[in-house]
Design an enzyme around this catalytic site. Structure first.
Site, PDB file in Angstrom:
ATOM      1  N   ILE A   1      -4.709   2.971  -1.455  1.00 22.87           N
ATOM      2  CA  ILE A   1      -3.839   3.079  -2.631  1.00 22.87           C
ATOM      3  C   ILE A   1      -4.451   2.084  -3.615  1.00 22.87           C
ATOM      4  CG2 ILE A   1      -1.542   2.744  -3.604  1.00 22.87           C
ATOM      5  CD1 ILE A   1      -0.391   3.341  -0.822  1.00 22.87           C
ATOM      6  N   PRO A   2      -5.194   2.575  -4.595  1.00 24.79           N
ATOM      7  CA  PRO A   2      -6.084   1.705  -5.382  1.00 24.79           C
ATOM      8  C   PRO A   2      -5.381   0.862  -6.444  1.00 24.79           C
ATOM      9  CG  PRO A   2      -6.231   3.948  -6.176  1.00 24.79           C
ATOM     10  CD  PRO A   2      -5.307   3.976  -4.994  1.00 24.79           C
ATOM     11  N   CYS A   3      -4.641  -0.151  -6.001  1.00 24.41           N
ATOM     12  CA  CYS A   3      -3.927  -1.007  -6.947  1.00 24.41           C
ATOM     13  C   CYS A   3      -4.886  -1.764  -7.860  1.00 24.41           C
ATOM     14  CB  CYS A   3      -2.982  -1.954  -6.224  1.00 24.41           C
ATOM     15  SG  CYS A   3      -3.759  -2.952  -4.954  1.00 24.41           S
ATOM     16  N   HIS A   4      -6.159  -1.842  -7.486  1.00 23.45           N
ATOM     17  CA  HIS A   4      -7.155  -2.496  -8.347  1.00 23.45           C
ATOM     18  C   HIS A   4      -7.443  -1.667  -9.599  1.00 23.45           C
ATOM     19  CE1 HIS A   4      -9.251   0.107  -5.464  1.00 23.45           C
ATOM     20  NE2 HIS A   4     -10.156   0.292  -6.413  1.00 23.45           N
TER      21      HIS A   4
END
Length: 161
Positions: free
Chosen positions: A145-148
């Site tokens: 889950i690419p929170c970056h």
């Protein structure tokens, strides 16, 4: 890539699950993965699972095919050979709002970013930017889950001419 260890102490609810863990260092990042034979549920970067998790879960050393697949895919991702993950995950935590935010950020295409405010607006209320940021801080599956790909407006750098 920064550690997510500091945000992990306060939101674990009651969970009666047995999860297995495997650690591997890839590109100077220590990944600790927790899951079972069917799905990955937690990923920690540069830190072991926090004490709070240990209080709510039974954690055993172990490895399954899905762990091998995760480490292969994360290595490909960090080498620039992969843009998406094909790993089964199972969220064991998160409010309805947090899960909605995580789903929305998972839809941000590789190589693009959105601000917390843009994410909040896409969820129907631009005043929820701070809540979006807090939800992303609780992301149990960073990188997958690419929170970056979500940043605060103050950390968004725009190209200069």
């Amino acid at each position: 890539m920064s550690s997510i260890c500091s945000s992990r102490d306060t939101f674990w609810g009651k969970m009666n699950n047995i999860l297995y863990t495997r650690k591997e260092k890839i590109s100077d990042i220590l990944f600790s993965v927790l899951g079972n034979r069917d799905a990955i549920s937690f990923i920690f970067l540069d830190c072991p699972p926090k004490k709070k998790i240990a209080e709510n879960l039974t954690i055993k050393e172990g490895s399954f095919l899905i762990f091998d697949e995760f480490f292969e895919q994360i290595s490909e991702y960090l080498d620039g050979k992969r843009k998406n993950f094909d790993i089964k995950t199972k969220l064991l935590i998160g409010t309805k709002f947090e899960r909605t935010v995580w789903k929305k950020v998972a839809d941000i295409p590789y190589g693009q970013v959105m601000t917390y405010g843009e994410l909040a607006y896409s969820l129907g209320n631009s005043r929820l930017a701070r809540a979006v940021g807090q939800a992303l801080g609780k992301n149990p599956l960073p990188v997958i889950i690419p929170c970056h790909r979500a940043v605060s407006y103050t950390h968004l750098t725009l190209p200069t001419n």
